[in-house]
Design a protein around this motif. Structure first.
Motif, short mmCIF file in Angstrom:
data_model
loop_
_atom_site.label_atom_id
_atom_site.label_comp_id
_atom_site.label_asym_id
_atom_site.label_seq_id
_atom_site.Cartn_x
_atom_site.Cartn_y
_atom_site.Cartn_z
N GLN A 60 47.76 95.93 90.46
CA GLN A 60 46.93 96.68 89.51
C GLN A 60 47.77 97.65 88.69
OE1 GLN A 60 46.21 96.31 92.81
NE2 GLN A 60 44.60 94.74 92.51
N GLN A 61 48.73 98.30 89.32
CA GLN A 61 49.62 99.18 88.58
C GLN A 61 50.44 98.40 87.56
OE1 GLN A 61 51.49 100.97 92.12
NE2 GLN A 61 50.99 102.99 91.26
N LEU A 62 50.96 97.27 87.97
CA LEU A 62 51.79 96.48 87.07
C LEU A 62 50.99 95.93 85.90
CD1 LEU A 62 53.93 94.59 89.73
CD2 LEU A 62 54.67 96.45 88.25
N GLN A 63 49.72 95.70 86.10
CA GLN A 63 48.89 95.20 85.00
C GLN A 63 48.58 96.29 83.97
OE1 GLN A 63 45.57 93.42 87.06
NE2 GLN A 63 46.90 91.88 88.01
N ARG A 64 48.88 97.54 84.31
CA ARG A 64 48.71 98.63 83.34
C ARG A 64 49.99 98.88 82.53
NH1 ARG A 64 47.97 103.60 85.66
NH2 ARG A 64 48.01 103.07 87.87
N CYS A 65 50.98 98.02 82.72
CA CYS A 65 52.27 98.20 82.05
C CYS A 65 52.13 97.97 80.55
CB CYS A 65 53.28 97.23 82.64
SG CYS A 65 54.93 97.38 81.93
N LYS A 66 52.63 98.93 79.77
CA LYS A 66 52.65 98.82 78.31
C LYS A 66 54.03 98.43 77.80
CE LYS A 66 51.75 101.49 74.07
NZ LYS A 66 50.76 100.55 73.52
N PHE A 67 55.06 98.79 78.57
CA PHE A 67 56.43 98.47 78.17
C PHE A 67 57.25 98.32 79.45
CE2 PHE A 67 60.73 99.20 76.63
CZ PHE A 67 60.73 98.46 75.45
N TYR A 68 58.08 97.27 79.50
CA TYR A 68 58.84 96.95 80.71
C TYR A 68 60.33 96.98 80.41
CZ TYR A 68 60.66 94.11 84.60
OH TYR A 68 61.37 93.64 85.67
N MET A 69 61.06 97.78 81.19
CA MET A 69 62.52 97.83 81.10
C MET A 69 63.10 97.27 82.40
SD MET A 69 63.26 101.54 79.40
CE MET A 69 61.93 102.42 78.61
N GLU A 70 63.97 96.29 82.25
CA GLU A 70 64.55 95.62 83.42
C GLU A 70 66.06 95.74 83.37
OE1 GLU A 70 62.99 91.71 84.94
OE2 GLU A 70 65.00 91.06 84.33
N SER A 90 52.19 88.81 80.25
CA SER A 90 53.26 88.13 79.52
C SER A 90 53.47 88.69 78.11
CB SER A 90 52.97 86.63 79.43
OG SER A 90 51.72 86.40 78.77
N ILE A 91 52.46 89.35 77.55
CA ILE A 91 52.59 89.87 76.19
C ILE A 91 53.25 91.24 76.15
CG2 ILE A 91 50.56 88.58 75.37
CD1 ILE A 91 49.00 91.24 75.53
N VAL A 92 53.53 91.83 77.31
CA VAL A 92 54.13 93.17 77.36
C VAL A 92 55.57 93.09 76.84
CG1 VAL A 92 54.95 95.00 78.90
CG2 VAL A 92 52.67 94.01 79.22
N PRO A 93 55.96 93.96 75.90
CA PRO A 93 57.35 93.96 75.42
C PRO A 93 58.32 94.26 76.56
CG PRO A 93 55.94 95.28 74.00
CD PRO A 93 55.13 94.95 75.21
N LYS A 94 59.47 93.60 76.54
CA LYS A 94 60.46 93.73 77.60
C LYS A 94 61.82 94.07 77.00
CE LYS A 94 62.83 90.89 81.10
NZ LYS A 94 62.88 89.54 81.72
N LEU A 95 62.52 94.99 77.64
CA LEU A 95 63.87 95.36 77.23
C LEU A 95 64.79 95.23 78.44
CD1 LEU A 95 64.99 98.30 75.03
CD2 LEU A 95 66.03 98.03 77.28
N VAL A 96 65.89 94.51 78.28
CA VAL A 96 66.88 94.34 79.36
C VAL A 96 68.07 95.25 79.06
CG1 VAL A 96 68.43 92.73 80.53
CG2 VAL A 96 66.16 91.96 79.77
#
Length: 293
Positions: A60-70, A90-96
């Motif tokens: 549930q917390q992860l589904q509230r993600c607006k931006f993901y940094m890995e 899957s539509i959440v923007p991701k930055l590596v």
């Protein structure tokens, strides 16, 4: 697991997955955000201390993600990372982003079978073993004689440190090439004049602040903010970011000379679990496996 900013169960989250550098970046990035009443920064580590399990967020917390940094992790499969990826939309923007990593400062590092973990020392008193020192230990030497023998052997067996440095930078370039932001240029410009690396992957505040600033800039198109105001908040709030542990793995004098480390001084003191030791004091205690401190 670390949460900075809003703990409201409906607040949007910025998720930062990574190694021991990630919590410090999480705190720093949260300092820059003007919307902490409605946004949280959640750090997910890819490891735990020996004998413990990694604390994971809920789906549930992860589904509230607006931006993901890995943080780049070249291992083929990491359960914690796969769990995070699985539950973020899957539509959440991701930055590596890459990890800081430097090994050439400590060319003889190996595991030490003597070292034990404890509640006070969850990673051990001396988690970084030294191959040459182990030879001295096998000879049964201690004190001044042990240190002098270590210095003689280690100086003779010192590898090609310029080659080791070149390899470190080649690996940095590779990690940068697999990421959305770069670290190599910053490290190359500063590693000789500034004490950036406390150990292979633990950084000074200068290193953490640079990467946090770089990540903040990269989030602006997605999270929205004023660059100047956010940067000012990050800089003003950076004193709230704790240092990366209380251990500075001492650097061999011959390494400092060969690599031209201008920040290094012959009587330089290194922090070790709150103690302050010169290289000689540290190595003498390490060889003896001194636990009197």
């Amino acid at each position: 697991m670390l949460l900075c900013g809003s703990a409201d169960p409906d607040a949007e989250l910025v998720i930062i997955y990574g190694n021991c550098q990630a919590p410090h970046l999480t705190i720093a990035l949260s300092q820059a955000d003007a919307n902490l009443e409605h946004r949280g920064y959640l750090c997910v580590l890819n490891h735990a201390a020996p004998g413990h399990e990694v604390e994971m967020p809920t789906p549930q917390q992860l589904q509230r993600c607006k931006f993901y940094m890995e943080q780049l992790d070249t291992r083929e499969s990491v359960p914690e990372r796969e769990f995070v990826r699985q539950h973020i939309h899957s539509i959440v923007p991701k930055l590596v982003f890459p990890s800081y990593m430097m090994t050439c400062f400590w060319p003889f590092t190996v595991p030490d079978p003597r070292d034990k973990t404890s509640e006070r020392f969850p990673w051990g008193r001396f988690p970084h073993g030294n191959l040459v020192a182990m030879e001295v230990i096998k000879k049964g030497l201690t004190g001044k004689v042990a240190y002098e023998t270590f210095m003689e052997l280690s100086t003779k067996r010192m590898p090609d440190l310029q080659r080791a440095l070149d390899i470190d930078f080649q690996l940095m370039e590779q990690r940068d090439g697999m990421s959305d932001v770069r670290l190599t240029d910053f490290v190359r410009a500063n590693f000789r004049d500034h004490y950036l690396f406390w150990s292979h992957g633990h950084m000074s505040a200068m290193g953490v602040e640079f990467l946090a600033t770089t990540l903040f800039e990269a989030t602006l198109p997605f999270l929205g903010d004023n660059y100047e105001a956010g940067l000012s908040r990050l800089q003003q709030g950076f004193p709230n970011v704790p240092p990366m542990g209380n251990c500075q793995y001492p650097i061999h004098p011959a390494v400092a000379q060969a690599l031209g480390l201008s920040f290094y001084q012959p009587d330089m003191l290194f922090s070790w679990h709150g103690e302050m030791w010169t290289f000689e004091e540290y190595m003498t205690r390490y060889i003896a496996y001194d636990t009197s401190w």
